[in-house]
Design a protein around this motif. Structure first.
Motif, PDB file in Angstrom:
ATOM      1  N   VAL A 154      75.682  22.827  22.336  1.00 54.13           N
ATOM      2  CA  VAL A 154      74.441  22.964  23.108  1.00 54.13           C
ATOM      3  C   VAL A 154      73.940  24.405  23.051  1.00 54.13           C
ATOM      4  N   LYS A 155      74.837  25.350  23.211  1.00 50.08           N
ATOM      5  CA  LYS A 155      74.461  26.763  23.156  1.00 50.08           C
ATOM      6  C   LYS A 155      73.872  27.117  21.802  1.00 50.08           C
ATOM      7  N   PHE A 156      74.509  26.646  20.726  1.00 52.35           N
ATOM      8  CA  PHE A 156      74.015  26.916  19.376  1.00 52.35           C
ATOM      9  C   PHE A 156      72.609  26.346  19.180  1.00 52.35           C
ATOM     10  N   VAL A 157      72.418  25.105  19.607  1.00 54.35           N
ATOM     11  CA  VAL A 157      71.118  24.443  19.425  1.00 54.35           C
ATOM     12  C   VAL A 157      70.042  25.132  20.261  1.00 54.35           C
ATOM     13  N   GLU A 158      70.329  25.384  21.531  1.00 60.01           N
ATOM     14  CA  GLU A 158      69.333  26.001  22.408  1.00 60.01           C
ATOM     15  C   GLU A 158      68.920  27.385  21.920  1.00 60.01           C
ATOM     16  N   ASN A 159      69.860  28.120  21.363  1.00 60.57           N
ATOM     17  CA  ASN A 159      69.566  29.485  20.917  1.00 60.57           C
ATOM     18  C   ASN A 159      68.584  29.536  19.748  1.00 60.57           C
ATOM     19  N   LYS A 160      68.346  28.416  19.099  1.00 65.97           N
ATOM     20  CA  LYS A 160      67.415  28.405  17.964  1.00 65.97           C
ATOM     21  C   LYS A 160      65.979  28.154  18.413  1.00 65.97           C
ATOM     22  N   ARG A 163      61.058  30.664  22.972  1.00 66.14           N
ATOM     23  CA  ARG A 163      60.708  30.377  24.359  1.00 66.14           C
ATOM     24  C   ARG A 163      59.504  31.197  24.805  1.00 66.14           C
ATOM     25  N   ASP A 164      58.805  30.680  25.808  1.00 68.84           N
ATOM     26  CA  ASP A 164      57.695  31.431  26.389  1.00 68.84           C
ATOM     27  C   ASP A 164      58.230  32.392  27.449  1.00 68.84           C
ATOM     28  N   ILE A 170      58.625  26.046  23.427  1.00 68.05           N
ATOM     29  CA  ILE A 170      57.184  26.101  23.150  1.00 68.05           C
ATOM     30  C   ILE A 170      56.772  24.920  22.264  1.00 68.05           C
ATOM     31  N   LEU A 171      56.056  23.970  22.843  1.00 73.83           N
ATOM     32  CA  LEU A 171      55.600  22.790  22.118  1.00 73.83           C
ATOM     33  C   LEU A 171      54.563  23.178  21.072  1.00 73.83           C
ATOM     34  N   ILE A 172      54.656  22.557  19.881  1.00 70.74           N
ATOM     35  CA  ILE A 172      53.668  22.757  18.827  1.00 70.74           C
ATOM     36  C   ILE A 172      52.671  21.597  18.877  1.00 70.74           C
ATOM     37  N   PRO A 173      51.423  21.844  19.278  1.00 73.73           N
ATOM     38  CA  PRO A 173      50.426  20.767  19.297  1.00 73.73           C
ATOM     39  C   PRO A 173      50.122  20.324  17.865  1.00 73.73           C
ATOM     40  N   THR A 174      50.349  19.067  17.550  1.00 68.62           N
ATOM     41  CA  THR A 174      50.114  18.578  16.195  1.00 68.62           C
ATOM     42  C   THR A 174      50.005  17.060  16.195  1.00 68.62           C
ATOM     43  N   ASP A 175      49.259  16.532  15.236  1.00 73.06           N
ATOM     44  CA  ASP A 175      49.173  15.092  15.023  1.00 73.06           C
ATOM     45  C   ASP A 175      50.161  14.654  13.948  1.00 73.06           C
ATOM     46  N   ALA A 176      50.942  15.605  13.432  1.00 74.25           N
ATOM     47  CA  ALA A 176      51.839  15.316  12.307  1.00 74.25           C
ATOM     48  C   ALA A 176      53.212  14.838  12.757  1.00 74.25           C
ATOM     49  N   VAL A 177      53.289  14.243  13.951  1.00 77.14           N
ATOM     50  CA  VAL A 177      54.558  13.693  14.391  1.00 77.14           C
ATOM     51  C   VAL A 177      54.891  12.474  13.540  1.00 77.14           C
ATOM     52  N   TYR A 178      56.187  12.167  13.413  1.00 75.28           N
ATOM     53  CA  TYR A 178      56.611  11.072  12.539  1.00 75.28           C
ATOM     54  C   TYR A 178      56.516   9.706  13.211  1.00 75.28           C
ATOM     55  N   ASP A 180      56.203   7.718  17.581  1.00 75.39           N
ATOM     56  CA  ASP A 180      55.840   7.859  18.988  1.00 75.39           C
ATOM     57  C   ASP A 180      56.927   8.545  19.806  1.00 75.39           C
ATOM     58  N   ASN A 181      58.054   8.852  19.166  1.00 77.94           N
ATOM     59  CA  ASN A 181      59.213   9.330  19.918  1.00 77.94           C
ATOM     60  C   ASN A 181      59.654  10.745  19.556  1.00 77.94           C
ATOM     61  N   ASP A 182      58.781  11.532  18.919  1.00 74.98           N
ATOM     62  CA  ASP A 182      59.208  12.862  18.505  1.00 74.98           C
ATOM     63  C   ASP A 182      58.180  13.935  18.844  1.00 74.98           C
ATOM     64  N   ALA A 183      58.638  15.187  18.757  1.00 73.28           N
ATOM     65  CA  ALA A 183      57.782  16.345  19.038  1.00 73.28           C
ATOM     66  C   ALA A 183      58.364  17.557  18.332  1.00 73.28           C
ATOM     67  N   PHE A 184      57.514  18.572  18.117  1.00 69.89           N
ATOM     68  CA  PHE A 184      57.927  19.794  17.435  1.00 69.89           C
ATOM     69  C   PHE A 184      57.789  20.992  18.368  1.00 69.89           C
ATOM     70  N   TYR A 185      58.695  21.963  18.183  1.00 74.95           N
ATOM     71  CA  TYR A 185      58.691  23.172  19.005  1.00 74.95           C
ATOM     72  C   TYR A 185      58.892  24.400  18.117  1.00 74.95           C
ATOM     73  N   ASP A 186      58.349  25.523  18.568  1.00 76.95           N
ATOM     74  CA  ASP A 186      58.542  26.771  17.827  1.00 76.95           C
ATOM     75  C   ASP A 186      60.015  27.153  17.829  1.00 76.95           C
ATOM     76  N   ALA A 187      60.430  27.764  16.717  1.00 79.96           N
ATOM     77  CA  ALA A 187      61.838  28.113  16.566  1.00 79.96           C
ATOM     78  C   ALA A 187      62.014  29.544  16.100  1.00 79.96           C
ATOM     79  N   LYS A 188      63.230  30.032  16.201  1.00 80.74           N
ATOM     80  CA  LYS A 188      63.584  31.359  15.710  1.00 80.74           C
ATOM     81  C   LYS A 188      64.089  31.240  14.268  1.00 80.74           C
ATOM     82  N   GLY A 189      63.974  32.339  13.530  1.00 76.89           N
ATOM     83  CA  GLY A 189      64.518  32.362  12.183  1.00 76.89           C
ATOM     84  C   GLY A 189      63.524  31.936  11.133  1.00 76.89           C
TER      85      GLY A 189
END
Length: 227
Positions: A154-160, A163-164, A170-178, A180-189
């Protein structure tokens, strides 16, 4: 500079590029066979997680809620199109933002997207997918891990996640979801041909003390350790 010299330098450059590509393919096929052994911390293995691939991207799949983590508090159901609240699992993967949003399957891959992803030219993103059930198969393997291993995962995943100012993903507003059950967020790296979405998943398994490849750019490099 004569045309002959220009052509000579051009062929040399192309030769170097071709050599790098060939070396990368060879290393990508061979290095994953060098395994990293699982670490036994002596605790009871009671928390189920899954590794899942859609043929392009791999995810770490975890229960939405258990005694240690409630992912729905950080990745709200309302961020998905369905907004359903009865999902039992969540898959999380890291990768190139353009690759994620523009390439749900290999058939959708564009040359420009591949170049940007390979040479550190674009941002990264977290892809989060909710599931009702998980079923083991060639594309999905279950692993039981301990309490401390789950915390490390959990720590490894959360650290990627980026955050605001309030510490929220931070949610990425997009219509390119695969779906009805997914979403994208900004990441580090930054994604590259040396550190892909599958490399990240492989490192997540290492963080949780599980079997993994020494290094892999592909899903094959992970799954061949879980046959």
């Amino acid at each position: 500079m004569t045309v002959k010299v220009v052509l000579l330098y051009t062929f040399k450059i192309l030769g170097v590029i071709l050599g790098i590509v060939i070396l990368y393919i060879i290393l990508g096929l061979l290095v994953p066979f060098i395994s990293v052994s699982a670490k036994d911390d002596g605790q009871k293995k009671e928390f189920p997680i899954y590794i899942y691939t859609n043929g392009v991207h791999t995810d770490i799949v975890m229960p939405v809620r258990n005694a240690l983590q409630d992912w729905s508090l950080k990745i709200p159901f309302n961020d998905t199109r369905s907004k359903r609240t009865d999902y039992n699992y969540i898959g999380i993967g890291w990768g190139d933002k353009g690759f994620y949003l523009d390439t749900p399957t290999w058939a959708d891959l564009k040359f420009s997207t591949a170049v940007k992803a390979a040479f550190w030219l674009s941002d990264s993103a977290m892809h989060c997918t909710y599931y009702t059930t998980m079923k083991e198969g060639d594309d999905c393997k279950m692993i039981l891990i301990s309490r401390s291993q789950y915390k490390d995962l959990v720590k490894f995943v959360e650290n990627k996640f980026d955050r605001d100012l309030k510490g929220n993903f931070i949610l990425i507003p997009t219509d390119a979801v695969y779906g009805d059950n997914d979403a994208f967020y900004d990441a580090k790296g930054t994604y590259s041909f040396l550190y892909t979405c599958n490399t990240w998943t492989n490192d997540a398994l290492k963080a949780a003390g599980q079997k993994a490849a020494l290094w892999t750019p592909s899903d094959f490099g992970i799954f061949q350790h879980y046959k």
